[in-house]
Design a protein around this motif. Structure first.
Motif, PDB file in Angstrom:
ATOM      1  N   PRO A 194       0.820  -1.224   0.000  1.00 32.57           N
ATOM      2  CA  PRO A 194       0.000   0.000   0.000  1.00 32.57           C
ATOM      3  C   PRO A 194       0.848   1.266   0.000  1.00 32.57           C
ATOM      4  N   GLY A 195       0.332   2.287  -0.672  1.00 33.03           N
ATOM      5  CA  GLY A 195       1.000   3.584  -0.676  1.00 33.03           C
ATOM      6  C   GLY A 195       2.148   3.704  -1.638  1.00 33.03           C
ATOM      7  N   THR A 196       2.350   2.700  -2.520  1.00 40.63           N
ATOM      8  CA  THR A 196       3.485   2.739  -3.443  1.00 40.63           C
ATOM      9  C   THR A 196       3.092   3.269  -4.824  1.00 40.63           C
ATOM     10  N   GLY A 197       1.798   3.442  -5.063  1.00 37.59           N
ATOM     11  CA  GLY A 197       1.354   3.943  -6.353  1.00 37.59           C
ATOM     12  C   GLY A 197       1.461   5.454  -6.444  1.00 37.59           C
ATOM     13  N   ASP A 198       1.319   5.970  -7.654  1.00 35.00           N
ATOM     14  CA  ASP A 198       1.366   7.408  -7.907  1.00 35.00           C
ATOM     15  C   ASP A 198      -0.053   7.910  -8.153  1.00 35.00           C
ATOM     16  N   PRO A 199      -0.589   8.782  -7.289  1.00 36.04           N
ATOM     17  CA  PRO A 199      -1.953   9.287  -7.489  1.00 36.04           C
ATOM     18  C   PRO A 199      -2.152   9.983  -8.831  1.00 36.04           C
ATOM     19  N   ALA A 200      -1.058  10.376  -9.486  1.00 32.84           N
ATOM     20  CA  ALA A 200      -1.178  11.022 -10.796  1.00 32.84           C
ATOM     21  C   ALA A 200      -1.772  10.094 -11.851  1.00 32.84           C
ATOM     22  N   THR A 201      -1.781   8.783 -11.589  1.00 31.77           N
ATOM     23  CA  THR A 201      -2.405   7.850 -12.519  1.00 31.77           C
ATOM     24  C   THR A 201      -3.930   7.963 -12.481  1.00 31.77           C
TER      25      THR A 201
END
Length: 229
Positions: A194-201
């Protein structure tokens, strides 16, 4: 997923290739937007109920053909009876380009015509047990795309769910292809990071996984008991 250190292309097993960072930011955003639309229907995203009564922790929506344990149908009799959304041509083209890049062969995508996609959404607690993708009547390669949070992906052998297997990290934008001798290898997702993604996606949390497949079907459902994808 800072990108401070390059992650090289890796052949995990014969026919099984990991290409880190294959999807660019725009392509990732396009997939997230498209998945939101598919998740709303005509057959909505749902948690699949297994024959023995268990419910999968991932949420799934399908394109082209509807998967339910352990067969494909055109309509979703286990959800709302509607026909699933069509498989778009642009997604097939993306998959063919994925094969060319993964196998580093300009002809790798020739004749590869995917007709279904299983789109799984993993929240922080979702898992996928070790399984084979063998409900299809085709041995054509499977193309797997990740957007959002990274996961630990376990890629095993073709004989059983046990060792030997390889654990690797699939991050947002990563491509994984498995075909040839590895087409029916057991694989699974023991955990999400969790928390490793980029919200810009466009995906604030969780992991989207799209697997593009060739069913080999002509409107005749498969009933052979097999895996999930």
């Amino acid at each position: 997923m800072s990108g401070l250190f390059p992650r090289p292309r890796l052949e995990v097993a014969p026919g099984a290739v990991h290409v880190p960072g294959w999807l660019g930011p725009d392509e990732q955003r396009r997939l997230v937007t498209a998945c939101r639309g598919w998740a709303a229907g005509p057959v909505p995203m749902r948690r699949t109920r297994l024959p023995r009564g268990g419910v999968m922790s991932v949420r799934t929506v399908c394109l082209g053909w509807h998967w339910q344990p352990y067969r494909y149908t055109r309509t979703a009799g286990d959800v709302n009876g509607a026909r699933v959304a069509e498989f778009p041509d642009w997604l097939a083209e993306l998959g063919r380009r994925a094969l060319v890049d993964a196998y580093q062969d300009p002809a790798a995508g020739d004749g590869w015509a995917p007709d279904t996609a299983l789109i799984n959404f993993y929240d922080a607690g979702a898992r996928m047990g070790m399984h084979q993708d063998k409900d299809e009547r085709s041995g054509a390669p499977v193309v797997s795309l990740t957007v959002g949070d990274a996961c630990v992906f376990r890629f095993g052998n073709t004989e059983n769910r046990n060792r030997p297997y390889t654990d690797l990290e699939l991050a947002s934008g990563d491509l994984f292809v498995f075909g040839g001798p590895s087409r029916f290898a057991y694989h699974g997702v023991p955990r999400i990071l969790p928390g490793t993604g980029d919200p810009a996606t466009g995906l604030a949390s969780g992991r989207l996984n799209l697997t593009l497949r060739v069913t080999g079907l002509t409107d005749v459902p498969v009933s052979d008991r097999a895996g999930r994808g």
